[in-house]
Design a protein around this motif. Structure first.
Motif, mmCIF file in Angstrom:
data_model
loop_
_atom_site.group_PDB
_atom_site.id
_atom_site.type_symbol
_atom_site.label_atom_id
_atom_site.label_comp_id
_atom_site.label_asym_id
_atom_site.label_seq_id
_atom_site.Cartn_x
_atom_site.Cartn_y
_atom_site.Cartn_z
ATOM 1 N N THR A 90 11.722 11.837 -3.642
ATOM 2 C CA THR A 90 10.854 11.598 -4.788
ATOM 3 C C THR A 90 10.406 10.142 -4.705
ATOM 4 N N VAL A 91 9.093 9.914 -4.800
ATOM 5 C CA VAL A 91 8.538 8.577 -4.581
ATOM 6 C C VAL A 91 7.777 8.109 -5.822
ATOM 7 N N VAL A 92 8.043 6.887 -6.234
ATOM 8 C CA VAL A 92 7.373 6.271 -7.373
ATOM 9 C C VAL A 92 6.846 4.914 -6.920
ATOM 10 N N HIS A 93 5.635 4.558 -7.336
ATOM 11 C CA HIS A 93 5.075 3.256 -6.952
ATOM 12 C C HIS A 93 4.766 2.434 -8.196
ATOM 13 N N VAL A 94 5.025 1.127 -8.117
ATOM 14 C CA VAL A 94 4.787 0.210 -9.225
ATOM 15 C C VAL A 94 3.378 -0.357 -9.118
ATOM 16 N N ILE B 262 -4.524 4.993 -9.351
ATOM 17 C CA ILE B 262 -5.303 6.076 -8.735
ATOM 18 C C ILE B 262 -5.012 6.164 -7.241
ATOM 19 N N LYS B 263 -4.933 4.997 -6.600
ATOM 20 C CA LYS B 263 -4.624 4.951 -5.168
ATOM 21 C C LYS B 263 -3.244 5.525 -4.898
ATOM 22 N N SER B 264 -2.296 5.239 -5.767
ATOM 23 C CA SER B 264 -0.933 5.750 -5.608
ATOM 24 C C SER B 264 -0.897 7.264 -5.759
ATOM 25 N N ALA B 265 -1.599 7.759 -6.779
ATOM 26 C CA ALA B 265 -1.653 9.210 -6.993
ATOM 27 C C ALA B 265 -2.276 9.908 -5.789
ATOM 28 N N SER B 266 -3.327 9.306 -5.232
ATOM 29 C CA SER B 266 -3.983 9.881 -4.053
ATOM 30 C C SER B 266 -3.060 9.883 -2.845
ATOM 31 N N ALA B 267 -2.152 8.909 -2.798
ATOM 32 C CA ALA B 267 -1.201 8.832 -1.682
ATOM 33 C C ALA B 267 -0.101 9.875 -1.794
ATOM 34 N N GLY B 268 0.024 10.509 -2.982
ATOM 35 C CA GLY B 268 0.994 11.578 -3.153
ATOM 36 C C GLY B 268 2.269 11.209 -3.864
ATOM 37 N N VAL B 269 2.299 10.039 -4.532
ATOM 38 C CA VAL B 269 3.529 9.672 -5.243
ATOM 39 C C VAL B 269 3.781 10.647 -6.396
ATOM 40 N N ALA C 93 -6.091 7.274 -16.318
ATOM 41 C CA ALA C 93 -6.577 7.285 -14.935
ATOM 42 C C ALA C 93 -5.910 8.329 -14.057
ATOM 43 N N VAL C 94 -4.657 8.696 -14.363
ATOM 44 C CA VAL C 94 -3.920 9.606 -13.485
ATOM 45 C C VAL C 94 -3.280 10.738 -14.278
ATOM 46 N N ASP C 95 -2.982 11.833 -13.573
ATOM 47 C CA ASP C 95 -2.372 13.003 -14.196
ATOM 48 C C ASP C 95 -0.872 13.112 -13.919
ATOM 49 N N ILE C 96 -0.329 12.214 -13.116
ATOM 50 C CA ILE C 96 1.095 12.244 -12.805
ATOM 51 C C ILE C 96 1.874 11.470 -13.874
ATOM 52 N N ASN D 18 0.833 -1.197 0.000
ATOM 53 C CA ASN D 18 0.000 0.000 0.000
ATOM 54 C C ASN D 18 0.871 1.252 0.000
ATOM 55 N N PRO D 19 0.846 2.057 -1.053
ATOM 56 C CA PRO D 19 1.703 3.258 -1.113
ATOM 57 C C PRO D 19 1.361 4.295 -0.061
ATOM 58 N N ALA D 20 0.114 4.266 0.451
ATOM 59 C CA ALA D 20 -0.298 5.260 1.443
ATOM 60 C C ALA D 20 0.425 5.075 2.776
#
Length: 313
Positions: free
Chosen positions: A111-115, A123-130, A161-164, A97-99
């Motif tokens: 700087t954090v990146v999640h696979v 989407i969950k990763s983006a919400s967590a702030g990666v 799904a994400v803007d990052i 869980n990236p959160a």
């Protein structure tokens, strides 16, 4: 591409995957020195070993490098503390869980990146702030998504799904594949198998040789009742496939897997009873060469493929 090169302060939007038993400080430093982003794979390291690899990598390169940390690792708190104590600036996380850790890492200036293997987790990763996500398709080696979504299907879905920034992974070992990933919406690529056979990879020479001798169909996704993993065919993987075909349960598969089987295969060179994690693209790999040459070949191939496609249009 600029989204990735600016994010990591690197020359090329090419990231070397943090692979267990393959991605030590030598490989990470070689890739970073060549203009990509090298990653130390912490998944196969005890905490004190990780600290040593970080320190050696820093002495071997003045360029940015990072650490890949599977979040299911039993000593996760120690690994995270070491990363922050050693002032590593980039962390790739996976398998969890990236959160849980992203807010702390971001607060420390990393700087954090999640696979991810699907859009829901992106989407969950983006919400967590990666800062970015790696969209890793079914073709990839090592631990994989249960959905079996291919890179060509996954990347555009995650992009929507994400803007990052999105980094494509799985089945990428050439400039042509890199161009295809960017055309699908990726901002950069993460490459594992091609660097697993690099001269600087810590993989056993016998494992590297088996990879370059592999053909189409020589890898399969296994152990979906545990944690899905793509393995190169050998006696152990055949035994696993046979057990799965007759309906073996989770407990039996755990017993068959045992302990340290990945180390035995990839690091110690037990090609029959070891766990040999590698991607489908191994069928396209034909030689062991320095990481800098691998990166340069992929980048040159990308530029040539981009020019060729532009002339078609």
């Amino acid at each position: 591409m600029q989204a990735i090169t600016k994010l990591f302060k690197i020359r090329y939007p090419i990231i070397q995957a943090g692979m267990v038993w393959c991605s030590g400080w030598r490989l990470a430093a070689a890739v970073s020195n060549a203009g990509g982003l090298g990653l130390i794979g912490a998944g196969s390291m005890y905490p004190d070993v990780l600290r040593q690899h970080i320190q050696k990598c820093r002495r071997a390169t003045a360029m940015p490098f990072g650490v890949n940390i599977p979040l299911l690792y039993p000593d996760i708190e120690q690994l995270m503390n070491i990363v922050m104590e050693e002032h590593v600036r980039i962390v790739f996380t996976s398998a969890g869980n990236p959160a849980t850790w992203t807010p702390l890492l971001k607060a420390a200036g990393l700087t954090v990146v999640h696979v991810v293997s699907n859009s829901k987790f992106a989407i969950k990763s983006a919400s967590a702030g990666v800062d970015a996500v790696v969209a890793e398709g079914f073709e990839a080696g090592g631990h994989n998504g249960r959905e079996e979504t291919t890179t060509m299907c996954l990347v555009p879905a995650v992009r929507q799904a994400v803007d990052i920034p999105v980094i494509a992974a799985g089945g990428i070992a050439s400039g042509e594949a890199m161009l295809a990933a960017l055309a699908l919406g990726a901002d950069g690529v993460q490459i594992g198998s091609a660097f697993a056979v690099a001269a600087e990879s810590s993989a056993h020479p016998a494992f590297k040789q088996k990879i370059v001798e592999a053909g189409e169909g020589d890898t399969r996704l296994s152990m979906k009742k545990l944690v899905p993993v793509r393995l190169l065919n050998n006696a152990f993987s055949e035994a696993i496939h046979a057990a799965e075909a007759r309906g073996a349960g989770r407990g039996e598969l755990v017993d068959m897997l045992g302990r340290a089987r990945a180390k035995a295969g990839m690091f110690e060179g037990d090609l029959e009873e070891g766990e040999l994690e590698i991607g489908q693209v191994s069928a396209a790999l034909r030689e062991i060469e320095p990481a800098a040459e691998i990166l340069e070949r992929i980048w040159t191939g990308f530029l040539q493929a981009r020019h060729r496609v532009s002339t078609l249009l």
